[in-house]
Design a protein around this motif. Sequence first.
Motif, PDB file in Angstrom:
ATOM      1  N   LYS A   4      14.293  -4.143  10.231  1.00  0.00           N
ATOM      2  CA  LYS A   4      12.829  -4.190  10.127  1.00  0.00           C
ATOM      3  C   LYS A   4      12.112  -2.905  10.517  1.00  0.00           C
ATOM      4  O   LYS A   4      12.547  -2.205  11.436  1.00  0.00           O
ATOM      5  N   TYR A   5      10.992  -2.705   9.843  1.00  0.00           N
ATOM      6  CA  TYR A   5      10.012  -1.685  10.240  1.00  0.00           C
ATOM      7  C   TYR A   5       9.000  -2.396  11.131  1.00  0.00           C
ATOM      8  O   TYR A   5       8.446  -3.421  10.739  1.00  0.00           O
ATOM      9  N   TRP A   6       8.784  -1.892  12.332  1.00  0.00           N
ATOM     10  CA  TRP A   6       7.747  -2.473  13.202  1.00  0.00           C
ATOM     11  C   TRP A   6       7.255  -1.370  14.128  1.00  0.00           C
ATOM     12  O   TRP A   6       7.975  -0.935  15.005  1.00  0.00           O
ATOM     13  N   SER A  41      -2.196 -10.130  11.707  1.00  0.00           N
ATOM     14  CA  SER A  41      -1.742  -9.287  10.595  1.00  0.00           C
ATOM     15  C   SER A  41      -0.664  -8.344  11.126  1.00  0.00           C
ATOM     16  O   SER A  41      -0.615  -8.071  12.335  1.00  0.00           O
ATOM     17  N   SER A  42       0.164  -7.831  10.227  1.00  0.00           N
ATOM     18  CA  SER A  42       1.210  -6.924  10.694  1.00  0.00           C
ATOM     19  C   SER A  42       0.585  -5.659  11.287  1.00  0.00           C
ATOM     20  O   SER A  42       1.116  -5.097  12.245  1.00  0.00           O
ATOM     21  N   THR A  43      -0.564  -5.234  10.759  1.00  0.00           N
ATOM     22  CA  THR A  43      -1.218  -4.016  11.280  1.00  0.00           C
ATOM     23  C   THR A  43      -1.592  -4.205  12.751  1.00  0.00           C
ATOM     24  O   THR A  43      -1.241  -3.384  13.608  1.00  0.00           O
ATOM     25  N   ILE A  61      12.452  -7.661   1.063  1.00  0.00           N
ATOM     26  CA  ILE A  61      12.609  -8.276   2.382  1.00  0.00           C
ATOM     27  C   ILE A  61      13.470  -7.351   3.227  1.00  0.00           C
ATOM     28  O   ILE A  61      14.585  -6.995   2.820  1.00  0.00           O
ATOM     29  N   ALA A  62      12.935  -6.974   4.390  1.00  0.00           N
ATOM     30  CA  ALA A  62      13.686  -6.046   5.246  1.00  0.00           C
ATOM     31  C   ALA A  62      14.829  -6.764   5.951  1.00  0.00           C
ATOM     32  O   ALA A  62      14.647  -7.869   6.473  1.00  0.00           O
ATOM     33  N   VAL A  63      15.992  -6.129   5.954  1.00  0.00           N
ATOM     34  CA  VAL A  63      17.117  -6.662   6.738  1.00  0.00           C
ATOM     35  C   VAL A  63      17.280  -5.842   8.028  1.00  0.00           C
ATOM     36  O   VAL A  63      17.889  -6.305   8.984  1.00  0.00           O
ATOM     37  N   GLY A  98      -0.556   2.703   1.323  1.00  0.00           N
ATOM     38  CA  GLY A  98      -1.248   1.436   1.105  1.00  0.00           C
ATOM     39  C   GLY A  98      -0.737   0.374   2.063  1.00  0.00           C
ATOM     40  O   GLY A  98      -1.491  -0.314   2.738  1.00  0.00           O
ATOM     41  N   SER A  99       0.581   0.246   2.133  1.00  0.00           N
ATOM     42  CA  SER A  99       1.210  -0.704   3.057  1.00  0.00           C
ATOM     43  C   SER A  99       2.615  -0.157   3.262  1.00  0.00           C
ATOM     44  O   SER A  99       3.314   0.104   2.283  1.00  0.00           O
ATOM     45  N   GLY A 100       3.005   0.032   4.511  1.00  0.00           N
ATOM     46  CA  GLY A 100       4.284   0.693   4.785  1.00  0.00           C
ATOM     47  C   GLY A 100       5.427   0.132   3.956  1.00  0.00           C
ATOM     48  O   GLY A 100       6.096   0.842   3.199  1.00  0.00           O
ATOM     49  N   SER A 101       5.611  -1.197   4.055  1.00  0.00           N
ATOM     50  CA  SER A 101       6.759  -1.804   3.398  1.00  0.00           C
ATOM     51  C   SER A 101       6.693  -1.699   1.869  1.00  0.00           C
ATOM     52  O   SER A 101       7.703  -1.870   1.192  1.00  0.00           O
ATOM     53  N   ALA A 102       5.514  -1.391   1.327  1.00  0.00           N
ATOM     54  CA  ALA A 102       5.368  -1.273  -0.131  1.00  0.00           C
ATOM     55  C   ALA A 102       6.234  -0.147  -0.689  1.00  0.00           C
ATOM     56  O   ALA A 102       6.705  -0.226  -1.832  1.00  0.00           O
ATOM     57  N   CYS A 103       6.484   0.882   0.126  1.00  0.00           N
ATOM     58  CA  CYS A 103       7.249   2.022  -0.406  1.00  0.00           C
ATOM     59  C   CYS A 103       8.641   1.577  -0.851  1.00  0.00           C
ATOM     60  O   CYS A 103       9.215   2.163  -1.753  1.00  0.00           O
ATOM     61  N   ARG A 104       9.166   0.510  -0.209  1.00  0.00           N
ATOM     62  CA  ARG A 104      10.525   0.075  -0.559  1.00  0.00           C
ATOM     63  C   ARG A 104      10.577  -0.738  -1.847  1.00  0.00           C
ATOM     64  O   ARG A 104      11.657  -0.977  -2.382  1.00  0.00           O
ATOM     65  N   SER A 105       9.415  -1.186  -2.349  1.00  0.00           N
ATOM     66  CA  SER A 105       9.416  -2.004  -3.571  1.00  0.00           C
ATOM     67  C   SER A 105       9.434  -1.180  -4.850  1.00  0.00           C
ATOM     68  O   SER A 105       9.419  -1.730  -5.940  1.00  0.00           O
TER      69      SER A 105
END
Length: 354
Positions: free
Chosen positions: A20-22, A213-215, A16-18, A158-165
């Motif tokens: 955010k990437y947008w 969608s976020s995209t 969960i981003a504190v 694949g999904s930007g935020s996935a890199c942080r997981s």
Amino acid sequence: LQKWVVMVTAQTPTNIAVIKYWGKRDETLILPINDSISVTLDPDHLCTTTTVSVSPSFEQDRMWLNGKEISLLGGRFQSCLREIRSRARDLEDEKKGIMIKKMDWEKLHFHIASYNNFPTAAGLASSAAGLACFVFALAKLMNLNEDNGQLSAIARRGSGSACRSLYGGFVKWIMGKEENGSDSIAVQLADEKHWDDLVIVIAVVSARQKETSSTTGMQDSCKTSMLIQHRAKEVVPKRIIQMEDAIEKRDFPSFARLACADSNQFHAVCLDTSPPIFYMNDTSHKIISCVEKWNCSEGTPQVAYTFDAGPNAVLIARDRKIAALLLRRLLFHFPPHSNTDLNSYVIGDKSILQ
Ligand code: PMV
């Protein structure tokens, strides 16, 4: 027909981003317009489990999500698969007497089965956990030598935020400067033990799939919002430095103020988009008021809130005692089956109820 199958199972929590990437500066490579910081959840709670298997008897790549077959033809899965295949190495399984040569991977096909233990595409970052797990499991299966930072750059496609997981604890996704995205990777700021007083409570306001969608949302914001550029250039760089400092010092008041302000600014960018995007609903707004009033009455923040591309509230309590009080307040203001649509709570640490 050869009968062997090699399998790998991996489990990846969501993050969960504190901060955010947008917004993307490159849609294909998925390069963001600002750095972001997230906290990775406990793997026992919101996570994806993925089993990847390879066999000479598989005729095509196939994938199932929560038991339902989904298409792997989308550009994002394909770019991750291509990147992983190009880095694959020889694999030897002595026990089974199997030897897969580097060049064989191009001809072999995969079957991939993935399960989310939480609602998919409802603003609970299911794509983050899903894509990170997809990349990690395939990288293990194909015997890649890459470290988590390098794998994060693949998951990003694949999904930007996935890199942080790919990491636990607190993680920063560095936007990077290179045009080819080679330096747009995730790094761990602090591991999961660094600040283990924090308790994350997720109030599931709605488990329905989000409308925008976020995209699409990011594309529309980048095209039409004036606030987004100001945010990316003037606001986030300063917040990133302050947030890193708050995390390092375990300074909860600063952490909470920054996380809440950043969530609110992200949703302000959504409102500043044409047509406006409404991810939060009335229940989300009521939760914000409830937390703000509480924090104000105590004179210092007790709980931080943050909302992604959906109405669900991610609440971060400063410790277990506050988390227990938070749950009581939530249950009082939003009793289950009341006329609000808050229908369940996913609790970061169930023992706080005991
Ligand atoms: O990676 P995506 O396309 O699912 O976008 C995620 C965007 C937010 O969740 C709203 C913010 C973030 O940094 O995770």
